[in-house]
Write a protein that holds these residues in place. Structure first.
Motif, PDB file in Angstrom:
ATOM      1  N   MET A 118       2.427  52.484 -39.394  1.00 39.01           N
ATOM      2  CA  MET A 118       1.703  52.595 -38.122  1.00 39.01           C
ATOM      3  C   MET A 118       0.251  53.003 -38.344  1.00 39.01           C
ATOM      4  N   ILE A 138       4.561  48.721 -37.889  1.00 38.78           N
ATOM      5  CA  ILE A 138       5.546  49.792 -38.095  1.00 38.78           C
ATOM      6  C   ILE A 138       5.871  49.910 -39.579  1.00 38.78           C
ATOM      7  N   ARG A 167       6.732  58.516 -33.160  1.00 41.20           N
ATOM      8  CA  ARG A 167       6.551  57.816 -34.434  1.00 41.20           C
ATOM      9  C   ARG A 167       7.762  57.976 -35.368  1.00 41.20           C
TER      10      ARG A 167
END
Length: 189
Positions: free
Chosen positions: A157, A153, A89
């Motif tokens: 997220m 994104i 991430r």
């Protein structure tokens, strides 16, 4: 064997660093130190950090392509691609917020395109839709999925991609086949 191991270590250490700090704060020297290699060894494999980043995205794309088969839905293939983003991430954010965002966008676009083209071809079996229309339908969904992922994104997220992708699949189920049949009807006119 040693070359493959060295490349793998370089990729692993780079991803670790990218999960810790922005892309523009990672140097070849940093990677070499972390890998316990000299800078020339790094340059033997990659021209720069951006070439390394590009290779990582290409490998992830290949993973999605390799895992896609006739028994796997487009949703499953897309979830495989999202797995890398979830596992990394911070790295994805660092690339997304860097000058190299285009690498990430191209990766998502290529995954979407590959998955959707293969799916459209599979669904069009037995339907005499034109080649141009098959490409147009796949391109439409490719663009839609790419933008949805980029928005996901950008929004941090939030939301489970597994649930989101499956819901999209459910909501749009049958639309691709219907579009292909409409194309075949146009060919018959």
């Amino acid at each position: 064997m040693v070359k493959q191991y060295t490349r793998e270590i370089i990729r692993e250490k780079f991803i670790e660093m990218l999960n810790e700090r922005p892309l523009n704060k990672i140097t070849v020297k940093d990677i070499a130190i972390a890998c316990e290699i000299n800078r020339n060894t790094f340059y033997y494999y990659y021209t720069d950090v951006y070439a390394l980043l590009s290779e990582i995205f290409q490998r992830e794309l290949q993973t999605v392509i390799d895992e896609y088969n006739d028994t796997v839905s487009w949703e499953e293939s897309f979830i495989v691609a999202a797995k890398f983003a979830l596992e990394n991430r911070a790295a994805v954010y660092h690339v997304y917020n860097s000058m190299q965002r285009e690498e990430l966008v191209n990766y998502i676009y290529n995954v979407s395109g590959n998955v959707m083209m293969r799916y459209v071809e599979k669904v069009s079996d037995g339907i005499s839709a034109s080649s141009e229309d098959r490409k147009l339908i796949a391109s439409f969904y490719q663009c839609a999925l790419t933008e949805m992922v980029l928005r996901w994104i950008a929004s941090g997220m939030k939301g489970d991609p597994d649930i989101i992708i499956r819901r999209i699949g459910y909501l749009f189920d049958g639309n691709i086949e219907l579009s292909l049949k409409r194309s075949a009807g146009l060919n018959d006119v």
